[in-house]
Design a protein around this motif. Sequence first.
Motif, PDB file in Angstrom:
ATOM      1  N   THR A   1       0.840  -1.190   0.000  1.00  0.00           N
ATOM      2  CA  THR A   1       0.000   0.000   0.000  1.00  0.00           C
ATOM      3  C   THR A   1       0.879   1.244   0.000  1.00  0.00           C
ATOM      4  OG1 THR A   1      -0.107  -0.058   2.413  1.00  0.00           O
ATOM      5  CG2 THR A   1      -1.899  -1.158   1.210  1.00  0.00           C
TER       6      THR A   1
ATOM      7  N   ASP B   1       0.916   3.873   1.826  1.00  0.00           N
ATOM      8  CA  ASP B   1       1.380   4.326   3.140  1.00  0.00           C
ATOM      9  C   ASP B   1       2.628   3.569   3.605  1.00  0.00           C
ATOM     10  OD1 ASP B   1      -0.609   2.158   3.429  1.00  0.00           O
ATOM     11  OD2 ASP B   1      -0.238   2.368   5.574  1.00  0.00           O
ATOM     12  N   ARG B   2       2.767   2.330   3.215  1.00  0.00           N
ATOM     13  CA  ARG B   2       3.951   1.560   3.604  1.00  0.00           C
ATOM     14  C   ARG B   2       5.217   2.058   2.912  1.00  0.00           C
ATOM     15  NH1 ARG B   2       3.126  -3.467   6.438  1.00  0.00           N
ATOM     16  NH2 ARG B   2       0.912  -3.697   6.809  1.00  0.00           N
TER      17      ARG B   2
ATOM     18  N   LEU C   1       5.809   5.171   2.569  1.00  0.00           N
ATOM     19  CA  LEU C   1       6.074   6.486   3.154  1.00  0.00           C
ATOM     20  C   LEU C   1       6.694   6.414   4.546  1.00  0.00           C
ATOM     21  CD1 LEU C   1       2.750   8.247   2.120  1.00  0.00           C
ATOM     22  CD2 LEU C   1       5.004   8.574   1.103  1.00  0.00           C
ATOM     23  N   VAL C   2       6.930   5.196   5.024  1.00  0.00           N
ATOM     24  CA  VAL C   2       7.459   5.017   6.385  1.00  0.00           C
ATOM     25  C   VAL C   2       8.800   4.312   6.323  1.00  0.00           C
ATOM     26  CG1 VAL C   2       7.018   4.017   8.651  1.00  0.00           C
ATOM     27  CG2 VAL C   2       5.111   4.878   7.287  1.00  0.00           C
TER      28      VAL C   2
END
Length: 78
Positions: free
Chosen positions: A65, A67-68, A70-71
């Motif tokens: 995804t 969001d993964r 972005l971390v």
Amino acid sequence: MEDGTGIIRVVAETVRRARKAAGLSQEDLALEAGVDRTYISQVERGKRNVTIVVLARIAKALKTTPDRLLVSGKKGKA
């Protein structure tokens, strides 16, 4: 105020790490995401600021995804 280079570095690192973990070449990832191989190379080197749409396409190609991507996976880093 942050100029955005931190998140670009995080995306560069996470995309590279996820691509290698998936056993994909830059060319394979580019084909799956519908972008040029040089684009993926620029992303992984932190030379390209990806749009949300392209981030979503790269994430889908990596079976993850957005969001993964972005971390940072590094402890103590944001």
